[in-house]
Write an enzyme that holds these catalytic residues in place. Structure first.
Site, PDB file in Angstrom:
ATOM      1  N   GLY A  57       0.791  -1.197  -0.051  1.00  0.00           N
ATOM      2  CA  GLY A  57      -0.030   0.040   0.241  1.00  0.00           C
ATOM      3  C   GLY A  57       0.726   1.340   0.077  1.00  0.00           C
ATOM      4  CG  ASP A 116      -8.185  -0.432  10.013  1.00  0.00           C
ATOM      5  OD1 ASP A 116      -8.769   0.315  10.914  1.00  0.00           O
ATOM      6  OD2 ASP A 116      -8.740  -1.363   9.353  1.00  0.00           O
ATOM      7  CG  PHE A 165     -12.602  -0.369   2.868  1.00  0.00           C
ATOM      8  CD1 PHE A 165     -11.444  -1.095   3.680  1.00  0.00           C
ATOM      9  CD2 PHE A 165     -12.334  -0.379   1.359  1.00  0.00           C
ATOM     10  CE1 PHE A 165     -10.502  -1.685   3.051  1.00  0.00           C
ATOM     11  CE2 PHE A 165     -11.277  -1.027   0.800  1.00  0.00           C
ATOM     12  CZ  PHE A 165     -10.542  -1.796   1.622  1.00  0.00           C
ATOM     13  CB  VAL A 166     -10.231   5.083   2.263  1.00  0.00           C
ATOM     14  CG1 VAL A 166     -11.183   5.960   2.775  1.00  0.00           C
ATOM     15  CG2 VAL A 166      -8.903   4.592   2.992  1.00  0.00           C
TER      16      VAL A 166
HETATM   17  P1  IMP Z   1      -3.804  -2.230  10.475  1.00  0.00           P
HETATM   18  O1  IMP Z   1      -2.661  -3.496  10.782  1.00  0.00           O
HETATM   19  O2  IMP Z   1      -5.299  -2.633  10.935  1.00  0.00           O
HETATM   20  O3  IMP Z   1      -3.622  -1.038  11.195  1.00  0.00           O
HETATM   21  O4  IMP Z   1      -3.908  -2.132   9.069  1.00  0.00           O
HETATM   22  C1  IMP Z   1      -2.925  -1.760   8.250  1.00  0.00           C
HETATM   23  C2  IMP Z   1      -3.108  -2.292   6.840  1.00  0.00           C
HETATM   24  O5  IMP Z   1      -4.411  -2.676   6.158  1.00  0.00           O
HETATM   25  C3  IMP Z   1      -2.774  -1.057   5.857  1.00  0.00           C
HETATM   26  O6  IMP Z   1      -1.513  -1.135   5.548  1.00  0.00           O
HETATM   27  C4  IMP Z   1      -3.476  -1.492   4.740  1.00  0.00           C
HETATM   28  O7  IMP Z   1      -2.846  -2.307   3.820  1.00  0.00           O
HETATM   29  C5  IMP Z   1      -4.710  -2.081   5.257  1.00  0.00           C
HETATM   30  N1  IMP Z   1      -5.987  -1.306   5.208  1.00  0.00           N
HETATM   31  C6  IMP Z   1      -6.596  -0.688   6.535  1.00  0.00           C
HETATM   32  N2  IMP Z   1      -7.629   0.185   6.249  1.00  0.00           N
HETATM   33  C7  IMP Z   1      -7.866   0.128   4.893  1.00  0.00           C
HETATM   34  C8  IMP Z   1      -8.628   0.839   3.845  1.00  0.00           C
HETATM   35  O8  IMP Z   1      -9.613   1.469   4.317  1.00  0.00           O
HETATM   36  N3  IMP Z   1      -8.527   0.636   2.586  1.00  0.00           N
HETATM   37  C9  IMP Z   1      -7.357  -0.288   2.156  1.00  0.00           C
HETATM   38  N4  IMP Z   1      -6.744  -0.994   3.074  1.00  0.00           N
HETATM   39  C10 IMP Z   1      -6.875  -0.754   4.305  1.00  0.00           C
END
Ligand code: IMP
Length: 193
Positions: A57, A116, A165-166
């Protein structure tokens, strides 16, 4: 109703009652990236940080960010996985590709697309810490309200956003839409065709 997203025709996609609305324009993103680049250049003056992009990402944010940093730095990448093809985190973070640089004693700047739940940042911090770097800083383009408290770890945030979600600017939905220059919100469809 809107059927185009950047150059992509949404008629080719089954979005299951959802549509995308622009949340952050390309212009706002580029201005903020410039600001963060200047901050990092000042904060790491006289150091040669290793800037580590978290794949997949962060690739667009990373590319724009490094071009706004005017001190010496090195670049590396790490790949982790937590989402699979879903719009919800699986809750388990997995290392897919490790860094190649020797990070012991070095200043690390980890570049994330979005924080997230905070689980990825927590995982990366714990893992990189084992190699005893001099410092670990995190920069993220976007930040949602996190479940895990990682505020003390995240030094630079592009934009704080609500919990939705984005896609775009590196962010995907089932590996699609990463190349869009603006960031879009996935929202329930208002108009029926
Ligand atoms: P975390 O471990 O839950 O903080 O998530 C981090 C990873 O989840 C990010 O690096 C993204 O790849 C993916 N992610 C989290 N939210 C989104 C979203 O809204 N759209 C797309 N990918 C997301």
């Amino acid at each position: 109703m809107a059927t185009k997203l950047g150059k992509i025709d949404l008629k080719n996609y089954n979005l299951d009652g959802f549509e995308f609305e622009e949340l952050i324009s390309e212009k706002r993103i580029q201005k903020r990236v410039e600001e963060i680049g200047s901050e990092i250049s000042k904060d790491f003056e006289n150091k040669i940080p290793i800037i580590i992009g978290v794949l997949n990402g962060s690739f667009l944010f990373m590319a724009d960010l490094v071009r706004n940093i005017n001190i010496d730095y090195e670049v590396d990448f790490i790949k982790i996985s937590s989402y699979g093809n879903s719009t919800k985190s699986s809750g388990t973070v997995r290392l897919v590709k490790d860094i190649s640089a020797d990070i012991t004693g070095r200043d690390l700047i980890i570049v994330e697309d979005i924080v997230d739940t905070g689980l990825s940042i927590e995982f990366l911090f714990n893992r990189l810490q084992e190699a005893k770097p001099n410092s670990i800083s995190f920069v993220t383009c976007l930040k949602k309200p996190t479940k895990v408290d990682v505020d003390h770890l995240v030094n630079y945030v592009g934009f704080n956003i609500e919990d939705s979600f984005v896609i775009g600017y590196g962010l995907d939905l089932a590996q699609k839409f990463r190349g869009l220059s603006s960031i879009y919100n996935l929202t329930p469809k208002k108009d029926i065709e």
